[in-house]
Design a protein around this motif. Structure first.
Motif, PDB file in Angstrom:
ATOM      1  N   GLU A  90      14.666  53.199 -39.624  1.00 10.46           N
ATOM      2  CA  GLU A  90      15.342  54.445 -39.239  1.00 10.46           C
ATOM      3  C   GLU A  90      15.388  55.422 -40.412  1.00 10.46           C
ATOM      4  O   GLU A  90      15.180  56.636 -40.250  1.00 10.46           O
ATOM      5  CB  GLU A  90      16.744  54.121 -38.748  1.00 10.46           C
ATOM      6  CG  GLU A  90      17.507  55.286 -38.189  1.00 10.46           C
ATOM      7  CD  GLU A  90      16.904  55.789 -36.878  1.00 10.46           C
ATOM      8  OE1 GLU A  90      17.111  56.974 -36.555  1.00 10.46           O
ATOM      9  OE2 GLU A  90      16.214  54.998 -36.196  1.00 10.46           O
ATOM     10  N   ALA A  96      13.260  55.512 -42.957  1.00 13.20           N
ATOM     11  CA  ALA A  96      11.894  55.969 -43.240  1.00 13.20           C
ATOM     12  C   ALA A  96      11.458  57.038 -42.246  1.00 13.20           C
ATOM     13  O   ALA A  96      10.722  57.967 -42.590  1.00 13.20           O
ATOM     14  CB  ALA A  96      10.944  54.773 -43.225  1.00 13.20           C
ATOM     15  N   ALA A  97      11.908  56.891 -40.995  1.00 13.27           N
ATOM     16  CA  ALA A  97      11.548  57.896 -39.988  1.00 13.27           C
ATOM     17  C   ALA A  97      12.184  59.243 -40.289  1.00 13.27           C
ATOM     18  O   ALA A  97      11.639  60.302 -39.935  1.00 13.27           O
ATOM     19  CB  ALA A  97      11.961  57.405 -38.598  1.00 13.27           C
ATOM     20  N   ARG A  98      13.328  59.235 -40.944  1.00 14.11           N
ATOM     21  CA  ARG A  98      14.021  60.478 -41.276  1.00 14.11           C
ATOM     22  C   ARG A  98      13.620  61.022 -42.649  1.00 14.11           C
ATOM     23  O   ARG A  98      14.172  62.021 -43.109  1.00 14.11           O
ATOM     24  CB  ARG A  98      15.532  60.265 -41.237  1.00 14.11           C
ATOM     25  CG  ARG A  98      16.039  59.905 -39.847  1.00 14.11           C
ATOM     26  CD  ARG A  98      17.536  59.611 -39.889  1.00 14.11           C
ATOM     27  NE  ARG A  98      18.041  59.271 -38.584  1.00 14.11           N
ATOM     28  CZ  ARG A  98      18.496  60.152 -37.662  1.00 14.11           C
ATOM     29  NH1 ARG A  98      18.458  61.446 -37.956  1.00 14.11           N
ATOM     30  NH2 ARG A  98      18.933  59.746 -36.495  1.00 14.11           N
ATOM     31  N   GLY A  99      12.683  60.375 -43.320  1.00  9.93           N
ATOM     32  CA  GLY A  99      12.210  60.860 -44.611  1.00  9.93           C
ATOM     33  C   GLY A  99      13.114  60.533 -45.785  1.00  9.93           C
ATOM     34  O   GLY A  99      13.002  61.154 -46.850  1.00  9.93           O
ATOM     35  N   ILE A 100      13.968  59.573 -45.619  1.00  3.45           N
ATOM     36  CA  ILE A 100      14.884  59.168 -46.708  1.00  3.45           C
ATOM     37  C   ILE A 100      14.261  57.963 -47.417  1.00  3.45           C
ATOM     38  O   ILE A 100      13.977  56.937 -46.765  1.00  3.45           O
ATOM     39  CB  ILE A 100      16.271  58.808 -46.145  1.00  3.45           C
ATOM     40  CG1 ILE A 100      16.867  60.023 -45.418  1.00  3.45           C
ATOM     41  CG2 ILE A 100      17.185  58.350 -47.272  1.00  3.45           C
ATOM     42  CD1 ILE A 100      18.193  59.714 -44.741  1.00  3.45           C
ATOM     43  N   PRO A 101      14.026  58.055 -48.734  1.00  4.66           N
ATOM     44  CA  PRO A 101      13.399  56.916 -49.435  1.00  4.66           C
ATOM     45  C   PRO A 101      14.363  55.741 -49.553  1.00  4.66           C
ATOM     46  O   PRO A 101      15.575  55.899 -49.724  1.00  4.66           O
ATOM     47  CB  PRO A 101      13.048  57.501 -50.805  1.00  4.66           C
ATOM     48  CG  PRO A 101      13.998  58.631 -50.994  1.00  4.66           C
ATOM     49  CD  PRO A 101      14.282  59.197 -49.626  1.00  4.66           C
TER      50      PRO A 101
END
Length: 419
Positions: free
Chosen positions: A36, A38-43
């Motif tokens: 979830e 990774a899908a939102r672009g949070i490392p």
């Protein structure tokens, strides 16, 4: 109950340990949080990488309270002197006792107190109420005090290597301090406010006196546990009556007067008197009270300390008080004093007492060493050792004080009221 395997299966400690092991091996289940994020672009960062990250330390900061580096007593020390000095301290005793102290400080000994002091002793009578109060104070200081610490090590002369069990009780330093303070209180009650208002009492003061003796440097660095000063100096005793110049000094051959005094190259060659102002009203020395417990002094050769050595220690302390005051009042170069300085001295271990009076007439310690008559010598009046009590403590579960000696309070009261 015997801890067998059957009992151990039902033991609560066993179940707790097994449960801890099982819970420690649990594998975290996948919750889908990583996908979830990774899908939102949070490392997503592995926490172990942050914990193991090496950080550079900044400049070193001195922590408040950090111990300073150890001082090296070598040639780089600021007090280093090339010429060694014999330093006599509080734990030292002279090998020959009073005889050696006589030669060291050019003093003649008398086995009785001055005549006018003996006359005052005969006329002085302690009231019964004050005497009973003093007996209760002795019990309060030596028996009833609540301090419980490890007392001094006791050695058996027949078995010196055997370690006896340590006892708990009142320390020697506290016993002496309490007893002397109660003695001074009773002396103030006996003499009255007219005398007490002319006295000041100081505690744990140090006197330092540098001397030159037969081309050697000798320094007395001694402490008085209780120092009584007065508004007026004690009237000196007439040397023409006692004539110390007619009495020869002891012969210590083949010993020297500095034997058993340790040497040091680190010292400060100056006189020290605890009261800085020479014109201060209560700057005159009156009486010193000195503790002398078995743990306070020792011979260099591990032999028992004798009464004569203890008296020599008291004599040098009285000399140090008078000499430091003389140099403060008359200057460092004074030899023959224009007016002698008299100091009274008392030494105790809470049971026995030594009473003495020292009169400083001269600081010229070289004259008369060749056997010729000395134009001036110092005086030391002493009293034989006296015990305050025979036995003091718990006997059959009851506090007891046997063979109480009222002469101790009488002598100290006369000393306190001397002028």
């Amino acid at each position: 109950m015997r801890l067998t395997s059957v009992v151990l299966r039902q033991h609560i400690g066993f179940h707790f340990k097994r449960h801890w092991i099982v819970q420690g091996k649990r594998v975290p289940s996948e919750t889908g949080a990583t996908a979830e994020l990774a899908a939102r672009g949070i490392p997503v960062v592995d926490p172990n990488a942050l914990i193991r990250e090496r950080r550079e330390l900044g400049p070193r900061v001195e922590v408040v309270g950090q111990l300073p580096p150890e001082v090296k007593f070598d040639e780089t020390h600021p007090l280093y002197k090339r010429e060694p000095c014999y330093v006599y301290g509080d734990r030292n005793v002279l090998l020959e006792g009073v005889r050696q102290a006589q030669v060291l400080v050019n003093t003649v000994v008398y086995d009785e107190l001055p005549l006018k002091v003996e006359e005052r002793l005969e006329k002085t009578k302690i009231p019964t109420a004050l005497d009973r109060s003093m007996q209760q104070s002795v019990l309060a200081a030596l028996v009833f005090d609540a301090e419980q610490v490890k007392t001094a090590v006791v050695k058996d002369p027949e078995r010196p290597a055997y370690k006896l069990p340590r006892n708990y009780g009142i320390s020697d330093e506290r016993r002496n301090r309490l007893l002397l303070s109660k003695l001074l209180i009773h002396c103030e009650r006996f003499t009255g406010p007219s005398v007490a208002s002319c006295r000041k009492i100081l505690s744990n003061v140090r006197f330092v006196v540098p001397l030159a003796k037969d081309l050697d440097r000798v320094q007395l660095s001694l402490k008085a546990d209780t120092f009584i000063t007065s508004a007026a100096a004690i009237t000196p005793y007439d040397s023409a009556v006692y004539r110390p110049q007619d009495q020869p000094l002891p012969d210590l051959f083949p010993l020297r007067e500095t034997v058993t005094i340790p040497t040091s190259n680190h010292y400060e060659w100056q006189t020290q008197y605890p009261i800085r102002r020479a014109d201060y009203r209560f700057a005159h020395p009156h009486t010193i009270l000195v503790h002398c417990s078995p743990a306070d002094v020792a011979n260099q050769f591990e032999t028992p300390v004798t009464d004569d050595q203890r008296e020599g220690r008291l004599m040098l302390k009285a000399f140090a008080v008078a000499a430091s005051r003389a140099r403060q009042f008359y200057g460092d170069s004074v030899k023959l004093l224009p007016r002698p300085i008299t100091v009274q001295a008392v030494q105790t271990d809470s049971k026995w007492f030594h009473f003495g009076i020292y009169q400083l007439n001269t600081l010229d310690l070289e004259a008369g060493s060749d056997g010729q008559n000395q134009p001036a010598r110092n005086l030391w009046f002493r009293k034989p050792r006296m015990d305050l009590y025979g036995e003091c403590g718990y006997l059959v579960g009851k506090p007891a004080l046997h063979e109480y000696n009222r002469d101790v309070l009488r002598h100290l009261a006369v000393f306190y009221g001397s002028s």
